[in-house]
Design an enzyme around this catalytic site. Structure first.
Site, PDB file in Angstrom:
ATOM      1  N   ARG A 304     -26.071-101.876  59.982  1.00 45.35           N
ATOM      2  CA  ARG A 304     -24.474-102.481  59.687  1.00 45.35           C
ATOM      3  C   ARG A 304     -23.778-102.794  60.748  1.00 45.35           C
ATOM      4  O   ARG A 304     -22.855-103.573  60.781  1.00 45.35           O
ATOM      5  CB  ARG A 304     -24.157-102.057  58.162  1.00 45.35           C
ATOM      6  CG  ARG A 304     -23.096-103.202  57.587  1.00 45.35           C
ATOM      7  CD  ARG A 304     -22.542-102.670  56.525  1.00 45.35           C
ATOM      8  NE  ARG A 304     -23.446-102.974  55.255  1.00 45.35           N
ATOM      9  CZ  ARG A 304     -23.212-103.994  54.579  1.00 45.35           C
ATOM     10  NH1 ARG A 304     -22.244-105.002  54.948  1.00 45.35           N
ATOM     11  NH2 ARG A 304     -23.941-104.457  53.514  1.00 45.35           N
ATOM     12  N   ALA A 503     -22.810-100.594  48.788  1.00 43.06           N
ATOM     13  CA  ALA A 503     -22.592-101.933  49.455  1.00 43.06           C
ATOM     14  C   ALA A 503     -21.718-102.844  48.636  1.00 43.06           C
ATOM     15  O   ALA A 503     -21.859-104.091  48.889  1.00 43.06           O
ATOM     16  CB  ALA A 503     -23.981-102.610  49.579  1.00 43.06           C
ATOM     17  N   GLU A 707     -15.659-102.178  49.789  1.00 46.07           N
ATOM     18  CA  GLU A 707     -15.532-101.742  51.121  1.00 46.07           C
ATOM     19  C   GLU A 707     -14.629-102.570  52.120  1.00 46.07           C
ATOM     20  O   GLU A 707     -13.919-102.166  52.830  1.00 46.07           O
ATOM     21  CB  GLU A 707     -16.986-101.871  51.651  1.00 46.07           C
ATOM     22  CG  GLU A 707     -17.727-100.716  50.966  1.00 46.07           C
ATOM     23  CD  GLU A 707     -19.116-100.825  51.365  1.00 46.07           C
ATOM     24  OE1 GLU A 707     -20.085-101.791  50.983  1.00 46.07           O
ATOM     25  OE2 GLU A 707     -19.780 -99.852  51.993  1.00 46.07           O
TER      26      GLU A 707
HETATM   27  N1  LUZ Z   1     -26.057 -99.007  51.503  1.00 52.58           N
HETATM   28  C1  LUZ Z   1     -27.139 -99.372  51.687  1.00 52.58           C
HETATM   29  C2  LUZ Z   1     -24.916 -99.563  51.497  1.00 52.58           C
HETATM   30  O1  LUZ Z   1     -28.168 -98.887  51.390  1.00 52.58           O
HETATM   31  N2  LUZ Z   1     -27.289-100.696  52.383  1.00 52.58           N
HETATM   32  C3  LUZ Z   1     -26.266-101.300  52.812  1.00 52.58           C
HETATM   33  O2  LUZ Z   1     -26.409-102.580  53.519  1.00 52.58           O
HETATM   34  C4  LUZ Z   1     -25.013-100.892  52.425  1.00 52.58           C
HETATM   35  N3  LUZ Z   1     -23.900-101.517  52.817  1.00 52.58           N
HETATM   36  C5  LUZ Z   1     -22.807-100.894  52.621  1.00 52.58           C
HETATM   37  C6  LUZ Z   1     -22.672 -99.596  51.713  1.00 52.58           C
HETATM   38  N4  LUZ Z   1     -23.809 -98.973  51.315  1.00 52.58           N
HETATM   39 MO1  MOS Z   2     -21.617 -97.289  50.098  1.00 50.04          MO
HETATM   40  S1  MOS Z   2     -21.060 -96.854  51.810  1.00 50.04           S
HETATM   41  O1  MOS Z   2     -22.276 -95.884  49.107  1.00 50.04           O
HETATM   42  O2  MOS Z   2     -21.405 -98.655  49.437  1.00 50.04           O
END
Ligand code: LUZ
Ligand code: MOS
Length: 750
Positions: A304, A503, A707
């Site tokens: 990411r 996410a 987020e």
């Molecule tokens: N968790 C994940 C995440 O497993 N994949 C992601 O792309 C993601 N993006 C944001 C927060 N958690």
């Molecule tokens: Mo997340 S950083 O658990 O969306």
């Protein structure tokens, strides 16, 4: 902010997993953790602990009936260390006793005799020693190596960003009860009940159907319970399995801070090239991610970072490389933003440095390069909206920037020891898990014979208000009052094979699944009513405001009558639905694809007042223009935006995670680790929503909120640098976050 649980929370009546009344025979677990960051266990004396009255068992790696293996991407992490020790705080044994105090006292008595090696703590050192968790990744577009020749100005530099403690109010915990046929029921404080189920089944050597995981709600998570809630649940299950009694594991705050991973620290190199008029032509960035001792989610987080390496900007020639560096610190993990904040700090620093070198305000470079509709991101996806520019323009026009800058200049000229600074921060965040397969959710909806509705989905309520949104979606789809809707706990028996609530996709994906399941039931009800009332095609019927309508004409049946009659006619009043985000794909060979359902855009203005005698500061104004689509609940979305902003500001300014040279966490208490409080928050926070959003893919044209607003906080870093520059015009900015008062003061006078 007011939402579904507000009343319960204020009265102290909401049940978190530790609040569930437990049978009297429940035993308590305590963790024996590695005292060294790298080495091996030579001998371990368990006998003394076992003799303490009240101690029921001391379990080690040898007591694991299945595979001593955790991991959701790369299975490289043992639940209990066998011989090798990889970080301070790594679980080595579980003591189970009749009280938590006895268990902890016994755990403290266990002597580990270890052989100690020198730990690797720094990601660049890990890189030098080829201590990598995975193959390097590289996203590339255009001709990044050839483009430098065309650049009128080139800036290079380094950016450091630190870790961040999640500090969820509810610490990690789980509760395991043995069930018949040798199974386990877990109540777990996790964002990912399915991951807990799968990993626990593997540890116990059971099929997944023998492990049921129930998650009532979380007292905060922020990513810290996406992967790292699993250990404590699996340990509780291991205890329950051996002793055939309920076992609870609840970390205290100190244990939680030392044992669990935090936001990844990054060390990064950048090179940026611009035309004479400030157009960014080329950008090269290398991320050295401090992944900690085990993979956890690090590779996904690094990915990411690559996706968001260019933030909201269009840059034709880009090369972004990421190294996932294995060190001897607790595995760093998901944290709101998931690698994007680290990457965005770097591109903003690059632009800031280029602006300084070219003698033009860096906000002009930011503005000039904002991505337009149909411009390509380096991963080959087109920007679907012009909202990067729309939000920026709206923010600028609301803020009367020239006047603000004049006022600041006058203030700074009059005050030799107090300086003000301001910065703008655009944000672009892609919505979807970057692993395409994870973009699925399901819902199970029951309409009961009294017309009330029970909804089960994969979504975990962690204070973000997803249950309120799902209840509203249910009510809106069925045409009934929201009071009729109950959102059930998240449970693997009702919703199987689910992705974590993460996410920012929780309300989007589960909301769509709820719409589908409710749609199925409504369709059956309308077909039945059209037949029973003998009124032509059922498509002409609708339910709203709790009544059946033929076109605009209200009929005699209200919702309750409709449901009761349908039940008597043996119509199925339950439905299950599965939602898979459409149209997304990503090719990990070419690193190209339509990785995201859509992007969330926005922009923020942050101002700060700096006390140049003390190095202390206060953020004054945060003004945000944010694209939330057609918000499902503006109050919740505002709360999320405000909270995320303050959490982001904390990361870049206040919160400093420090380890000593042995890899021991120094900032392991709340007296040593400073987090934002109400006095730290900007004096004024204004959140405005962009309403014009042609590209919303969320339920009822809403957009994900969790987020994206976090990264507005990065603007605070540059506002501070501007204020510092006003005091000391010759300042060469050092792009090291957090910019604590200590660092500010040192920079002002060194
Ligand atoms: N968790 C994940 C995440 O497993 N994949 C992601 O792309 C993601 N993006 C944001 C927060 N958690
Ligand atoms: Mo997340 S950083 O658990 O969306």
């Amino acid at each position: 902010m007011k939402y579904r649980d507000t009343r319960l929370h204020l009265r102290g009546e909401s049940l978190f997993s530790d609040d569930h009344s437990v049978p009297e025979a429940t035993l308590m677990g305590a963790i024996v953790a590695s005292p060294i960051a790298r080495g091996r266990i030579l001998t371990m004396d368990l006998a003394t602990a076992k003799k303490i009255p009240g101690v029921k068992a001391v379990l080690t790696a040898d007591d694991i009936p299945g595979e001593n293996q955790l991991g959701n991407i790369i299975r490289d992490e043992p639940l209990l260390a066998g011989g090798e020790l990889r970080f301070i705080g790594q679980p080595v044994a579980l003591v189970v006793a009749d009280t938590a105090a006895t268990a902890r006292r016994a755990a403290a008595k266990i002597q580990l005799n270890c052989e100690e090696d020198t730990p690797i703590l720094d990601p660049r050192e890990a890189f030098e020693k080829n201590s990598l968790i995975a193959e390097p990744r590289c996203f590339q577009i255009g001709d990044p190596d050839g483009a430098w020749a065309d650049c009128a100005h080139i800036a290079e530099g380094t950016v450091e960003s630190g870790g961040q403690e999640h500090l969820y109010l509810e610490t990690q915990n789980a509760y395991a009860v043995p069930t018949e046929h040798g199974g386990i029921k877990l109540v777990s404080s996790t964002q990912s009940p399915t991951a807990v189920q799968r990993n626990t089944a593997g540890i116990l050597g059971l099929p997944m159907h023998m492990v049921e995981v129930d998650t009532p709600r979380l007292g905060g998570a922020f990513g810290g319970k996406e992967d790292q809630a699993t250990h404590w649940a699996a340990l509780a299950a291991l205890g329950a399995f051996h002793l055939n009694k309920p076992v609870k594991v609840l970390l205290d705050r100190w244990e939680d801070m030392r044992f669990t991973g935090k936001r990844h620290p990054y060390s990064s190199d950048f090179k940026i090239g611009l035309s004479a008029d400030g157009k960014i032509l080329a950008y090269q960035v290398t991320f050295y991610q401090n992944a900690g001792a085990f993979a956890d989610l690090s590779t996904a987080i690094l990915e990411r970072s690559l996706f968001h390496a260019t933030n909201s900007y269009f840059i034709p020639h880009v090369k972004a490389t990421g190294y996932c560096c294995r060190t001897n610190l607790p595995p760093f993990t998901a944290f709101r933003g998931f690698g994007a904040p680290q990457a965005m700090l770097v591109i903003e620093a690059a632009i800031h440095k280029a602006g300084g070198g070219m003698g033009i305000p860096y906000s002009r470079i930011q503005e000039k390069n904002l991505i337009r509709r149909n411009d390509l991101f380096p991963y080959g996806m087109k920007a679907r909206s012009g909202n990067a520019r729309a939000s920026w323009r709206r923010l600028k026009s609301m803020s009367a920037l020239p006047a603000l800058h004049r006022e600041m200049k006058t203030f700074n000229a009059k005050n030799p020891l107090v300086k003000k600074g301001a910065a703008l921060m655009p944000v672009c965040f892609g919505i979807s898990f970057t692993s395409t397969f994870m973009n699925q959710a399901n819902a199970l909806v029951h309409v009961y014979t009294d017309g009330s509705v029970g909804v089960s989905t994969a979504a975990v309520e962690m204070g973000q208000g997803v249950n309120s949104k799902l209840a509203q979606i249910t009510a809106r789809t069925l045409g009934i009052n929201v009071e009729r809707v109950k959102i059930e706990t998240t449970n693997t028996t009702r919703n199987a094979n689910t992705s974590p609530t993460a996410a920012s996709t929780g309300a989007d994906m589960n909301g769509h699944a709820v719409i589908m399941a409710c749609g199925t039931i409504l369709e059956r009800l309308k077909r039945f009513a059209a037949g029973a009332l003998e009124i032509g095609p059922h498509q002409n019927l609708a339910v709203f405001s709790e009544r059946v309508f033929l076109g605009n004409k209200p009929l005699a049946w209200d919702w309750q009558t409709l449901v009761r009659n349908a039940y008597l006619a043996r119509i199925n009043l339950s439905a299950q639905a599965h939602y898979a985000t459409p149209k997304i794909f990503f090719d990990r060979e070419t690193n190209k694809g339509r990785a995201f359902a859509y992007h969330v855009h926005g922009a923020a203005l942050i101002t700060v007042e700096l006390d140049c005698l003390r190095g202390t500061y206060r953020f004054e104004l945060a003004r945000i223009v944010h694209d939330a689509g057609q918000s499902l609940d503006p109050l919740i979305d505002r709360g999320q935006a405000e909270g995320a902003l303050v959490q982001g500001l904390g990361w870049i300014s206040l919160e400093e995670v420090l380890y000593d040279e042995k890899g021991r966490l120094i900032t392991d208490t709340l007296s040593g680790y400073k987090v934002p409080d109400i006095f730290f928050a900007p004096r004024e926070i204004q959140v405005d929503f962009l309403s014009r959003t042609p590209d919303s893919d969320g339920p009822y044209n809403s957009k994900a909120i969790g987020e994206p607003p976090y990264m507005y906080g990065i603007g605070g870093f540059f506002a501070l640098l501007e204020a510092m520059k006003a005091f000391r015009p010759d300042l060469e900015p050092d792009y090291t976050a957090p910019l604590t008062p200590e660092r500010v003061l040192t920079a002002l006078y060194s």
